[in-house]
Write a protein that holds these residues in place. Structure first.
Motif, PDB file in Angstrom:
ATOM      1  N   ARG A 117       0.851  -1.209   0.000  1.00 52.13           N
ATOM      2  CA  ARG A 117       0.000   0.000   0.000  1.00 52.13           C
ATOM      3  C   ARG A 117       0.884   1.256   0.000  1.00 52.13           C
ATOM      4  O   ARG A 117       0.647   2.196  -0.750  1.00 52.13           O
ATOM      5  CB  ARG A 117      -0.928  -0.035   1.218  1.00 52.13           C
ATOM      6  N   LYS A 118       1.903   1.241   0.823  1.00 54.95           N
ATOM      7  CA  LYS A 118       2.829   2.380   0.878  1.00 54.95           C
ATOM      8  C   LYS A 118       3.607   2.512  -0.434  1.00 54.95           C
ATOM      9  O   LYS A 118       3.835   3.621  -0.914  1.00 54.95           O
ATOM     10  CB  LYS A 118       3.808   2.215   2.046  1.00 54.95           C
ATOM     11  N   MET A 119       4.006   1.379  -1.011  1.00 56.86           N
ATOM     12  CA  MET A 119       4.749   1.403  -2.275  1.00 56.86           C
ATOM     13  C   MET A 119       3.872   1.903  -3.428  1.00 56.86           C
ATOM     14  O   MET A 119       4.367   2.525  -4.352  1.00 56.86           O
ATOM     15  CB  MET A 119       5.265   0.001  -2.621  1.00 56.86           C
ATOM     16  N   ASN A 120       2.568   1.629  -3.362  1.00 56.94           N
ATOM     17  CA  ASN A 120       1.663   1.992  -4.450  1.00 56.94           C
ATOM     18  C   ASN A 120       1.249   3.460  -4.454  1.00 56.94           C
ATOM     19  O   ASN A 120       0.632   3.920  -5.419  1.00 56.94           O
ATOM     20  CB  ASN A 120       0.394   1.124  -4.404  1.00 56.94           C
ATOM     21  N   LYS A 121       1.579   4.175  -3.389  1.00 52.79           N
ATOM     22  CA  LYS A 121       1.213   5.601  -3.359  1.00 52.79           C
ATOM     23  C   LYS A 121       1.839   6.315  -4.554  1.00 52.79           C
ATOM     24  O   LYS A 121       3.033   6.200  -4.795  1.00 52.79           O
ATOM     25  CB  LYS A 121       1.680   6.273  -2.067  1.00 52.79           C
ATOM     26  N   VAL A 122       1.011   7.054  -5.284  1.00 49.27           N
ATOM     27  CA  VAL A 122       1.503   7.740  -6.473  1.00 49.27           C
ATOM     28  C   VAL A 122       2.358   8.943  -6.096  1.00 49.27           C
ATOM     29  O   VAL A 122       3.441   9.143  -6.627  1.00 49.27           O
ATOM     30  CB  VAL A 122       0.322   8.173  -7.376  1.00 49.27           C
ATOM     31  N   ARG A 123       1.874   9.737  -5.190  1.00 48.56           N
ATOM     32  CA  ARG A 123       2.621  10.929  -4.752  1.00 48.56           C
ATOM     33  C   ARG A 123       3.113  10.708  -3.331  1.00 48.56           C
ATOM     34  O   ARG A 123       2.488  11.140  -2.368  1.00 48.56           O
ATOM     35  CB  ARG A 123       1.723  12.160  -4.828  1.00 48.56           C
ATOM     36  N   LYS A 124       4.248  10.062  -3.240  1.00 44.61           N
ATOM     37  CA  LYS A 124       4.794   9.760  -1.928  1.00 44.61           C
ATOM     38  C   LYS A 124       5.388  11.027  -1.308  1.00 44.61           C
ATOM     39  O   LYS A 124       6.134  11.746  -1.945  1.00 44.61           O
ATOM     40  CB  LYS A 124       5.879   8.700  -2.045  1.00 44.61           C
ATOM     41  N   GLN A 125       5.037  11.243  -0.079  1.00 51.93           N
ATOM     42  CA  GLN A 125       5.619  12.330   0.704  1.00 51.93           C
ATOM     43  C   GLN A 125       6.900  11.804   1.352  1.00 51.93           C
ATOM     44  O   GLN A 125       7.070  10.592   1.520  1.00 51.93           O
ATOM     45  CB  GLN A 125       4.624  12.797   1.784  1.00 51.93           C
ATOM     46  N   PRO A 126       7.785  12.700   1.767  1.00 49.32           N
ATOM     47  CA  PRO A 126       9.017  12.234   2.429  1.00 49.32           C
ATOM     48  C   PRO A 126       8.740  11.273   3.589  1.00 49.32           C
ATOM     49  O   PRO A 126       9.453  10.291   3.772  1.00 49.32           O
ATOM     50  CB  PRO A 126       9.673  13.531   2.908  1.00 49.32           C
ATOM     51  N   LYS A 127       7.687  11.541   4.373  1.00 51.14           N
ATOM     52  CA  LYS A 127       7.384  10.649   5.500  1.00 51.14           C
ATOM     53  C   LYS A 127       6.987   9.249   5.019  1.00 51.14           C
ATOM     54  O   LYS A 127       7.288   8.253   5.669  1.00 51.14           O
ATOM     55  CB  LYS A 127       6.303  11.245   6.394  1.00 51.14           C
ATOM     56  N   ASP A 128       6.329   9.150   3.840  1.00 49.76           N
ATOM     57  CA  ASP A 128       5.961   7.842   3.287  1.00 49.76           C
ATOM     58  C   ASP A 128       7.213   7.046   2.917  1.00 49.76           C
ATOM     59  O   ASP A 128       7.307   5.841   3.192  1.00 49.76           O
ATOM     60  CB  ASP A 128       5.092   8.002   2.024  1.00 49.76           C
ATOM     61  N   ILE A 129       8.155   7.731   2.309  1.00 48.84           N
ATOM     62  CA  ILE A 129       9.404   7.085   1.889  1.00 48.84           C
ATOM     63  C   ILE A 129      10.190   6.636   3.118  1.00 48.84           C
ATOM     64  O   ILE A 129      10.696   5.510   3.159  1.00 48.84           O
ATOM     65  CB  ILE A 129      10.237   8.048   1.012  1.00 48.84           C
ATOM     66  N   ILE A 130      10.252   7.488   4.126  1.00 51.52           N
ATOM     67  CA  ILE A 130      10.959   7.148   5.364  1.00 51.52           C
ATOM     68  C   ILE A 130      10.315   5.938   6.034  1.00 51.52           C
ATOM     69  O   ILE A 130      11.010   5.043   6.523  1.00 51.52           O
ATOM     70  CB  ILE A 130      11.015   8.365   6.318  1.00 51.52           C
ATOM     71  N   GLU A 131       8.980   5.878   6.041  1.00 52.28           N
ATOM     72  CA  GLU A 131       8.284   4.723   6.633  1.00 52.28           C
ATOM     73  C   GLU A 131       8.670   3.424   5.945  1.00 52.28           C
ATOM     74  O   GLU A 131       8.923   2.414   6.599  1.00 52.28           O
ATOM     75  CB  GLU A 131       6.762   4.912   6.527  1.00 52.28           C
ATOM     76  N   VAL A 132       8.692   3.448   4.615  1.00 51.46           N
ATOM     77  CA  VAL A 132       9.052   2.235   3.872  1.00 51.46           C
ATOM     78  C   VAL A 132      10.504   1.866   4.162  1.00 51.46           C
ATOM     79  O   VAL A 132      10.819   0.701   4.427  1.00 51.46           O
ATOM     80  CB  VAL A 132       8.816   2.406   2.348  1.00 51.46           C
ATOM     81  N   ILE A 133      11.384   2.854   4.134  1.00 51.88           N
ATOM     82  CA  ILE A 133      12.802   2.594   4.422  1.00 51.88           C
ATOM     83  C   ILE A 133      12.954   1.998   5.812  1.00 51.88           C
ATOM     84  O   ILE A 133      13.666   1.001   5.997  1.00 51.88           O
ATOM     85  CB  ILE A 133      13.645   3.884   4.269  1.00 51.88           C
ATOM     86  N   GLU A 134      12.300   2.568   6.796  1.00 59.97           N
ATOM     87  CA  GLU A 134      12.399   2.047   8.169  1.00 59.97           C
ATOM     88  C   GLU A 134      11.831   0.635   8.278  1.00 59.97           C
ATOM     89  O   GLU A 134      12.379  -0.202   8.988  1.00 59.97           O
ATOM     90  CB  GLU A 134      11.711   3.002   9.140  1.00 59.97           C
ATOM     91  N   THR A 135      10.747   0.373   7.571  1.00 63.99           N
ATOM     92  CA  THR A 135      10.167  -0.971   7.569  1.00 63.99           C
ATOM     93  C   THR A 135      11.166  -1.969   7.007  1.00 63.99           C
ATOM     94  O   THR A 135      11.391  -3.032   7.591  1.00 63.99           O
ATOM     95  CB  THR A 135       8.866  -1.003   6.734  1.00 63.99           C
ATOM     96  N   LEU A 136      11.767  -1.633   5.875  1.00 59.41           N
ATOM     97  CA  LEU A 136      12.709  -2.551   5.238  1.00 59.41           C
ATOM     98  C   LEU A 136      14.005  -2.676   6.047  1.00 59.41           C
ATOM     99  O   LEU A 136      14.556  -3.767   6.163  1.00 59.41           O
ATOM    100  CB  LEU A 136      13.022  -2.086   3.814  1.00 59.41           C
ATOM    101  N   ARG A 137      14.466  -1.587   6.621  1.00 64.52           N
ATOM    102  CA  ARG A 137      15.703  -1.619   7.408  1.00 64.52           C
ATOM    103  C   ARG A 137      15.531  -2.368   8.722  1.00 64.52           C
ATOM    104  O   ARG A 137      16.496  -2.884   9.267  1.00 64.52           O
ATOM    105  CB  ARG A 137      16.175  -0.200   7.713  1.00 64.52           C
TER     106      ARG A 137
END
Length: 188
Positions: A117-137
């Motif tokens: 769901r987070k990856m599918n966001k069309v207009r990702k905000q910096p906080k969205d990208i950080i959330e995905v990075i933190e999830t993967l890290r």
């Protein structure tokens, strides 16, 4: 290519098997190296068995290289200072970290769906990208990746050693190049 097809909106049903994901990497990342190898065979009339061995080595190297590149994109601070971080996430690419996360959380479809769901966001905000990075890290991603890079690096060099004499300068140079590229300081 498959990688373009997999860049679209992601769902659990549209995610390829891990074997198909690795095959896509083999076909995509090692293609240029194998083209050069094919040209060398034509120009120098090389032994077809050795040409096939180099192609096999390049396929394994290509997979290790792509996994390495995907991990650098997520973990390397030097890369971050030069180019930013999380390019693959911004572009919604189905990269090694995302694929590994989905495999490792197969028994937890909610976590998988949340990441997608987070990856599918069309207009990702910096906080969205950080959330995905933190999830993967936060996962065991780096240790899995290191292991797989080592596996593909060893597989690549092994096939060269099985098909060329140790004293062959070409084999030695390719082995040195593979080691140089796939041995990174950022995850040691």
């Amino acid at each position: 290519g498959w990688d373009i097809k997999w860049h679209g909106k992601k769902s659990l049903e549209s995610i390829p098997s891990y074997a198909n994901f690795i095959l896509m990497i083999e076909l995509k990342t090692s293609k240029l190296l194998n083209l050069a190898n094919d040209i060398m065979q034509i120009v120098y009339c090389r032994n077809p068995v050795q040409v096939d061995a180099v192609k096999s080595a390049y396929r394994s190297f290509g997979v290790g290289f792509q996994i390495n590149d995907d991990l650098i994109n997520l973990f390397d601070e030097n890369y971050k200072s030069c180019k930013g971080i999380g390019d693959d996430i911004i572009e919604s690419k189905l990269s090694y970290p995302v694929m590994r996360y989905l495999i490792d959380h197969k028994s937890d479809p909610q976590s998988q769906k949340s990441l997608l769901r987070k990856m599918n966001k069309v207009r990702k905000q910096p906080k969205d990208i950080i959330e995905v990075i933190e999830t993967l890290r936060s996962d065991h991603l780096l240790s899995h990746g290191k292991y797989e890079i080592l596996f593909y690096k060893s597989k690549s060099i092994k096939v060269l050693r099985e098909n060329f004499e140790e004293s062959n300068p070409g084999m030695e140079n390719i082995s040195l190049l593979i080691n140089y590229i796939l041995d990174n300081d950022f995850y040691k």
